[in-house]
Design a protein around this motif. Sequence first.
Motif, short mmCIF file in Angstrom:
data_model
loop_
_atom_site.label_atom_id
_atom_site.label_comp_id
_atom_site.label_asym_id
_atom_site.label_seq_id
_atom_site.Cartn_x
_atom_site.Cartn_y
_atom_site.Cartn_z
N ALA A 145 0.84 -1.21 0.00
CA ALA A 145 0.00 0.00 0.00
C ALA A 145 0.87 1.25 0.00
N MET A 146 1.99 1.20 0.72
CA MET A 146 2.88 2.36 0.77
C MET A 146 3.44 2.67 -0.61
N GLY A 147 3.88 1.65 -1.32
CA GLY A 147 4.43 1.85 -2.65
C GLY A 147 3.40 2.37 -3.63
N ARG A 148 2.21 1.81 -3.59
CA ARG A 148 1.15 2.25 -4.50
C ARG A 148 0.71 3.68 -4.17
N ALA A 149 0.72 4.01 -2.89
CA ALA A 149 0.37 5.37 -2.49
C ALA A 149 1.37 6.36 -3.08
N PHE A 150 2.64 5.99 -3.05
CA PHE A 150 3.67 6.85 -3.63
C PHE A 150 3.42 7.05 -5.13
N LEU A 151 3.19 5.95 -5.84
CA LEU A 151 2.93 6.05 -7.28
C LEU A 151 1.70 6.91 -7.56
N ALA A 153 0.56 9.42 -6.09
CA ALA A 153 0.73 10.86 -5.87
C ALA A 153 1.61 11.52 -6.92
N LEU A 154 2.13 10.76 -7.86
CA LEU A 154 2.95 11.32 -8.93
C LEU A 154 2.07 11.96 -10.00
N PRO A 155 2.61 12.88 -10.80
CA PRO A 155 1.86 13.42 -11.94
C PRO A 155 1.42 12.28 -12.85
N ALA A 156 0.31 12.46 -13.54
CA ALA A 156 -0.33 11.37 -14.29
C ALA A 156 0.61 10.63 -15.23
N GLU A 157 1.37 11.34 -16.04
CA GLU A 157 2.25 10.68 -17.00
C GLU A 157 3.35 9.90 -16.30
N GLU A 158 3.93 10.49 -15.28
CA GLU A 158 4.99 9.81 -14.53
C GLU A 158 4.42 8.62 -13.78
N ARG A 159 3.22 8.79 -13.24
CA ARG A 159 2.54 7.70 -12.53
C ARG A 159 2.38 6.49 -13.43
N GLU A 160 1.89 6.72 -14.65
CA GLU A 160 1.68 5.61 -15.58
C GLU A 160 3.00 4.96 -15.97
N ARG A 161 4.01 5.78 -16.21
CA ARG A 161 5.31 5.24 -16.60
C ARG A 161 5.91 4.40 -15.49
N PHE A 182 -3.03 -3.44 -12.38
CA PHE A 182 -2.19 -2.71 -11.43
C PHE A 182 -2.31 -1.21 -11.64
N LEU A 183 -2.25 -0.76 -12.89
CA LEU A 183 -2.39 0.67 -13.18
C LEU A 183 -3.76 1.17 -12.73
N ALA A 184 -4.80 0.37 -12.97
CA ALA A 184 -6.15 0.77 -12.54
C ALA A 184 -6.21 0.92 -11.02
N GLU A 185 -5.53 0.05 -10.30
CA GLU A 185 -5.51 0.12 -8.83
C GLU A 185 -4.78 1.37 -8.36
N VAL A 186 -3.70 1.73 -9.03
CA VAL A 186 -2.95 2.94 -8.67
C VAL A 186 -3.80 4.19 -8.92
N ILE A 187 -4.53 4.21 -10.03
CA ILE A 187 -5.39 5.35 -10.35
C ILE A 187 -6.52 5.46 -9.32
N THR A 188 -7.09 4.33 -8.93
CA THR A 188 -8.13 4.33 -7.90
C THR A 188 -7.58 4.87 -6.59
N SER A 189 -6.35 4.48 -6.28
CA SER A 189 -5.71 4.97 -5.05
C SER A 189 -5.56 6.49 -5.07
N ALA A 190 -5.21 7.02 -6.25
CA ALA A 190 -5.07 8.47 -6.39
C ALA A 190 -6.41 9.17 -6.17
N GLU A 191 -7.47 8.57 -6.65
CA GLU A 191 -8.80 9.19 -6.55
C GLU A 191 -9.32 9.22 -5.12
N ARG A 192 -9.03 8.18 -4.35
CA ARG A 192 -9.57 8.14 -2.98
C ARG A 192 -8.60 8.66 -1.93
N GLY A 193 -7.33 8.85 -2.29
CA GLY A 193 -6.37 9.41 -1.36
C GLY A 193 -5.60 8.40 -0.53
#
Length: 260
Positions: A145-151, A153-161, A182-193
């Motif tokens: 969860a810590m790693g995904r939280a970090f990803l 919080a990155l800008p969208a393009e960097e997050r995806e990369r 995995f990418l979908a989970e990271v995006i969901t994490s960004a949306e909910r904080g």
Amino acid sequence: MPANNEGQRGTTRTLLRGLTLLEMISEAREGATVTELAAGSDLDKGTVSRLLSTLRDAGWAYQSEDRRYRLAGKALALSHDYTNRVDLRALAMPLLSELRDEWNETVHLGVIEGNEVVYVERLAPTASVQVVSIVGQRMPIASTAMGRAFLSALPAEERERRAKEQELVARTERSITDPADFLAEVITSAERGYAVDREENDVETTCVGSAVTDVSGRPIATISVSGPSYRMNPQVEKVGHSCAEAAASISAALGDASKQ
């Protein structure tokens, strides 16, 4: 061998001279000229000029219009990162203690190194059944969860990369191994904080994590609340919101205006 040793000594001497000049520049509030640096380092101007040229080309120093040398981006970024980490602990500990006491679960503070999370603080609960971990322990970004939280919080393009760069290893049967998922989970994490690891890193352990950002708005650390799944699952959303609020408070204290 003698020739090789001589080459090594020469390389070491050059490096030490360059570091000496960087130290002198950092101590000079108004910058320093070649003449001043030569006098302070007991080196001739030609040697100083060559060393400064290398430091300038590598991004460690620059020469302004007044001909004075000052620290450039790489040196400033290194200093900024160190300052953030030093201040981070002092600012974070009271909020992390509150988070631990609120949920009586293990709380971590971590930083990202490469594609790993490194635990730099651990606050243990009073519960007899708790997550086992140690300061200095390293875990993959992808399954935590810590790693995904970090990803997240990155800008969208960097997050995806960065998400696409992760090695998705099945640490448990619940681990996400599909890149799109995995990418979908990271995006969901960004949306909910906050991000959630539902037994994907360790069996029977659930963890929520949120990113801590600095004055530039970039993530520099992550915090998490971890516990046995039978305790965490019924309240994971509430714990996630508390974790996000604590991370936002730490970020605000570090100067992130968007979290104030």
